[in-house]
Design an enzyme around this catalytic site. Sequence first.
Site, PDB file in Angstrom:
ATOM      1  N   SER A  72       0.832  -1.225   0.092  1.00  0.00           N
ATOM      2  CA  SER A  72      -0.113   0.198  -0.010  1.00  0.00           C
ATOM      3  C   SER A  72       0.800   1.188  -0.207  1.00  0.00           C
ATOM      4  O   SER A  72       0.170   2.327  -0.441  1.00  0.00           O
ATOM      5  CB  SER A  72      -1.007  -0.060   1.229  1.00  0.00           C
ATOM      6  N   THR A 125      -1.552   4.235   3.362  1.00  0.00           N
ATOM      7  CA  THR A 125      -2.483   4.759   2.584  1.00  0.00           C
ATOM      8  C   THR A 125      -2.460   6.461   2.600  1.00  0.00           C
ATOM      9  O   THR A 125      -2.418   7.333   1.871  1.00  0.00           O
ATOM     10  CB  THR A 125      -3.909   4.329   2.094  1.00  0.00           C
ATOM     11  N   GLU A 238     -10.449   6.636   2.556  1.00  0.00           N
ATOM     12  CA  GLU A 238     -10.029   5.293   2.403  1.00  0.00           C
ATOM     13  C   GLU A 238     -10.966   4.336   3.075  1.00  0.00           C
ATOM     14  O   GLU A 238     -11.151   4.522   4.440  1.00  0.00           O
ATOM     15  CB  GLU A 238      -8.736   5.143   2.941  1.00  0.00           C
TER      16      GLU A 238
HETATM   17 MG    MG Z   1      -4.441   1.379   3.355  1.00  0.00          MG
HETATM   18 ZN    ZN Z   2      -2.395  -5.161   2.668  1.00  0.00          ZN
END
Ligand code: MG
Ligand code: ZN
Length: 348
Positions: A72, A125, A238
């Site tokens: 990620s 993220t 997210e």
């Molecule tokens: Mg993430």
């Molecule tokens: Zn993952």
Amino acid sequence: MSKLISLLLLIIITSGIAQDKSPNIILMIGDGMGLTQISSGMYANKNSTALEGFEFIGLSKTHAFDQLITDSAASGTAMASGVKTYNGVIGIDTKNKSIKSILEICQDKGYKTALLATSSIVHATPASFYANIPSRRQYQDIALQLREHSVDLFIGGGKKHFNKRDDKRNLIEEMNNYHFVKSLEELSSSESKKIGYLTYKDEPPTKLEGRSPALEDMASSSIKKMKSLGEPFFMMIEGSQIDWGGHSNDMDYVLSEFKEFNTTIQRVLNYAKSDGNTLVIVTADHETGGLTLSGGNIKRGTAKGTFSTKGHSAAMVPVFSYGPKAELFKGIYENTAIFDKMLKAVTK
Ligand code: MG
Ligand code: ZN
């Protein structure tokens, strides 16, 4: 007659201005949300998903700089900054150079900015949009970078990385230009221009365990707040734990997290439709679990999954877009192109 002409002119001029206005961008990332996660969630929801309301669909190649299977951090960096890098690295390219994110470029253009996650706010993220760090595991350093950043609004877990630190600093106290709120009600009534909401001390629990507030409410409150701070705005939302369900090979976990994300997508899409100047992009950083949809029942709303790995897979992931410049997102492209296309949408 001349009044009529000037009225017509006024209409023409103002509609021209309306079209020229930079669009809001809401980028929604379902971590680990491959096509099978979407299909499963759709059938579990009696054959319906908010994603059916989008205008254009593309496919994103998720591989990292030197590895077929991304994590990620590398894929977050690719989407946030348009550069393929090594797994585990956030906001730094392969030549060890820090790179600017789309959030920061938008800030330079006068955008207000917001980050919302159902993980901690220092997780890979969301961190991809404000941090530059060689390892995603350096949570306390990532928190320090958020402290030095100027994101207008952020909501996520991981409070301990701010106030229970090895260096004994209390970043919450240090960030005295921010109002740290404890609920969405407090967020809505706050008059502060900078707001932080650290929802949990650690990583937030799963939806099945009762995580709150709901992501769709975080989104609604944040959109309202951004509008009150002044437009245009860039927001990243997210659905962090679809990925964790995949790592656990737990279908109920995946489906419940997708369900919340799907509800949030619907809220955001409804807003974009009523607003008319908001670009919404929904995608994933990668697929998790190598999931196949191996059975189920539409009427009963069930989906049976079979996982082939505890990790990520390298399959392309879909990209859904709606709103101004949404057509840019059709076709097959590298995940870095998501950055390029967002940049095009905000550059006149
Ligand atoms: Mg993430
Ligand atoms: Zn993952």
